[in-house]
Design a protein around this motif. Sequence first.
Motif, PDB file in Angstrom:
ATOM      1  N   MET A  76      -4.048  11.304  -6.741  1.00  0.00           N
ATOM      2  CA  MET A  76      -4.085   9.920  -6.203  1.00  0.00           C
ATOM      3  C   MET A  76      -3.739   9.919  -4.769  1.00  0.00           C
ATOM      4  O   MET A  76      -2.936  10.620  -4.339  1.00  0.00           O
ATOM      5  CB  MET A  76      -3.003   9.317  -6.868  1.00  0.00           C
ATOM      6  N   LYS A  77      -4.461   9.190  -4.076  1.00  0.00           N
ATOM      7  CA  LYS A  77      -4.600   9.001  -2.546  1.00  0.00           C
ATOM      8  C   LYS A  77      -4.098   7.751  -2.124  1.00  0.00           C
ATOM      9  O   LYS A  77      -3.764   7.658  -0.846  1.00  0.00           O
ATOM     10  CB  LYS A  77      -5.766   9.592  -1.901  1.00  0.00           C
ATOM     11  N   ILE A  78      -4.105   6.747  -2.981  1.00  0.00           N
ATOM     12  CA  ILE A  78      -3.612   5.341  -2.486  1.00  0.00           C
ATOM     13  C   ILE A  78      -3.242   4.615  -3.793  1.00  0.00           C
ATOM     14  O   ILE A  78      -3.802   4.867  -4.870  1.00  0.00           O
ATOM     15  CB  ILE A  78      -4.595   4.697  -1.831  1.00  0.00           C
ATOM     16  N   GLU A  79      -2.325   3.880  -3.726  1.00  0.00           N
ATOM     17  CA  GLU A  79      -1.949   2.903  -4.889  1.00  0.00           C
ATOM     18  C   GLU A  79      -1.535   1.437  -4.417  1.00  0.00           C
ATOM     19  O   GLU A  79      -0.998   1.628  -3.235  1.00  0.00           O
ATOM     20  CB  GLU A  79      -0.463   3.688  -5.298  1.00  0.00           C
ATOM     21  N   ILE A  80      -2.142   0.470  -4.738  1.00  0.00           N
ATOM     22  CA  ILE A  80      -1.994  -0.857  -4.294  1.00  0.00           C
ATOM     23  C   ILE A  80      -1.256  -1.648  -5.270  1.00  0.00           C
ATOM     24  O   ILE A  80      -1.606  -1.547  -6.452  1.00  0.00           O
ATOM     25  CB  ILE A  80      -3.474  -1.316  -3.937  1.00  0.00           C
ATOM     26  N   CYS A 125       4.351   7.819   0.869  1.00  0.00           N
ATOM     27  CA  CYS A 125       5.345   8.326  -0.274  1.00  0.00           C
ATOM     28  C   CYS A 125       4.489   9.124  -1.170  1.00  0.00           C
ATOM     29  O   CYS A 125       3.285   9.167  -1.132  1.00  0.00           O
ATOM     30  CB  CYS A 125       6.170   7.332  -1.072  1.00  0.00           C
ATOM     31  N   GLY A 126       5.044   9.834  -2.076  1.00  0.00           N
ATOM     32  CA  GLY A 126       4.377  10.714  -2.982  1.00  0.00           C
ATOM     33  C   GLY A 126       4.038   9.795  -4.027  1.00  0.00           C
ATOM     34  O   GLY A 126       4.685   8.837  -4.489  1.00  0.00           O
ATOM     35  N   TYR A 173       0.812  -1.031   0.003  1.00  0.00           N
ATOM     36  CA  TYR A 173      -0.058   0.009  -0.162  1.00  0.00           C
ATOM     37  C   TYR A 173       1.079   1.217   0.054  1.00  0.00           C
ATOM     38  O   TYR A 173       1.971   1.349   0.784  1.00  0.00           O
ATOM     39  CB  TYR A 173      -0.932   0.075   1.133  1.00  0.00           C
ATOM     40  N   LEU A 174       0.792   1.913  -0.935  1.00  0.00           N
ATOM     41  CA  LEU A 174       1.427   3.314  -0.990  1.00  0.00           C
ATOM     42  C   LEU A 174       0.621   4.568  -0.699  1.00  0.00           C
ATOM     43  O   LEU A 174      -0.384   4.716  -1.589  1.00  0.00           O
ATOM     44  CB  LEU A 174       2.131   3.274  -2.292  1.00  0.00           C
ATOM     45  N   LEU A 175       0.842   5.323   0.217  1.00  0.00           N
ATOM     46  CA  LEU A 175      -0.326   6.460   0.354  1.00  0.00           C
ATOM     47  C   LEU A 175       0.946   7.817   0.555  1.00  0.00           C
ATOM     48  O   LEU A 175       1.764   7.851   1.385  1.00  0.00           O
ATOM     49  CB  LEU A 175      -1.015   6.344   1.819  1.00  0.00           C
ATOM     50  N   PRO A 176       0.330   9.091  -0.124  1.00  0.00           N
ATOM     51  CA  PRO A 176       1.066  10.215   0.173  1.00  0.00           C
ATOM     52  C   PRO A 176       0.713  10.507   1.846  1.00  0.00           C
ATOM     53  O   PRO A 176       1.612  11.353   2.278  1.00  0.00           O
ATOM     54  CB  PRO A 176       0.495  11.288  -0.821  1.00  0.00           C
ATOM     55  N   ASP A 177      -0.370  10.354   2.396  1.00  0.00           N
ATOM     56  CA  ASP A 177      -0.649  10.740   3.742  1.00  0.00           C
ATOM     57  C   ASP A 177      -0.904   9.340   4.581  1.00  0.00           C
ATOM     58  O   ASP A 177      -2.226   8.830   4.322  1.00  0.00           O
ATOM     59  CB  ASP A 177      -2.065  11.887   3.570  1.00  0.00           C
ATOM     60  N   ARG A 178      -0.289   9.163   5.288  1.00  0.00           N
ATOM     61  CA  ARG A 178      -0.490   8.036   6.272  1.00  0.00           C
ATOM     62  C   ARG A 178      -1.746   7.865   7.005  1.00  0.00           C
ATOM     63  O   ARG A 178      -2.426   6.835   7.327  1.00  0.00           O
ATOM     64  CB  ARG A 178       0.880   7.512   7.224  1.00  0.00           C
TER      65      ARG A 178
END
Length: 130
Positions: free
Chosen positions: A116-120, A109-110, A78-83
């Motif tokens: 985009m707020k989440i990348e999976i 991460c950016g 899971y990749l998110l700019p804001d945890r």
Amino acid sequence: MTQRRAILSGSTFEEQIGYARAVVDGDRVHVSGTTGFDYTTMTISDDVVEQAEQCLRNIGAALAEAGCGFADVVRVRYLLPDRADFEPCWPVLRRRFGDVRPAATMLECGLADPRMKIEIEVDARRPGAS
């Protein structure tokens, strides 16, 4: 000899950047980092939970085309700019992965686009493939 096959979703990003939504390599399926864009309309919600749901729809389509499903996922990132956006997504993620229990990592991460707020990203193993 293992067979390698690319799975495309129709996302304009795949063409512009030069990657596949997923790659099937023998019994392994590697799904690229997938965001909450609806690839048919190239639109994205402002809501992180709705984005997570769309990410999973996009991933589910790639897994199905590869001959497997969420039950076959062994690794998720899971990749998110804001945890702070991660916890609101937990119920959505638990519905797909709660019984599967893949290895998981969350990184703050950016991302490529500020919408985009989440990348999976997931890796799976196809049942019965070798």
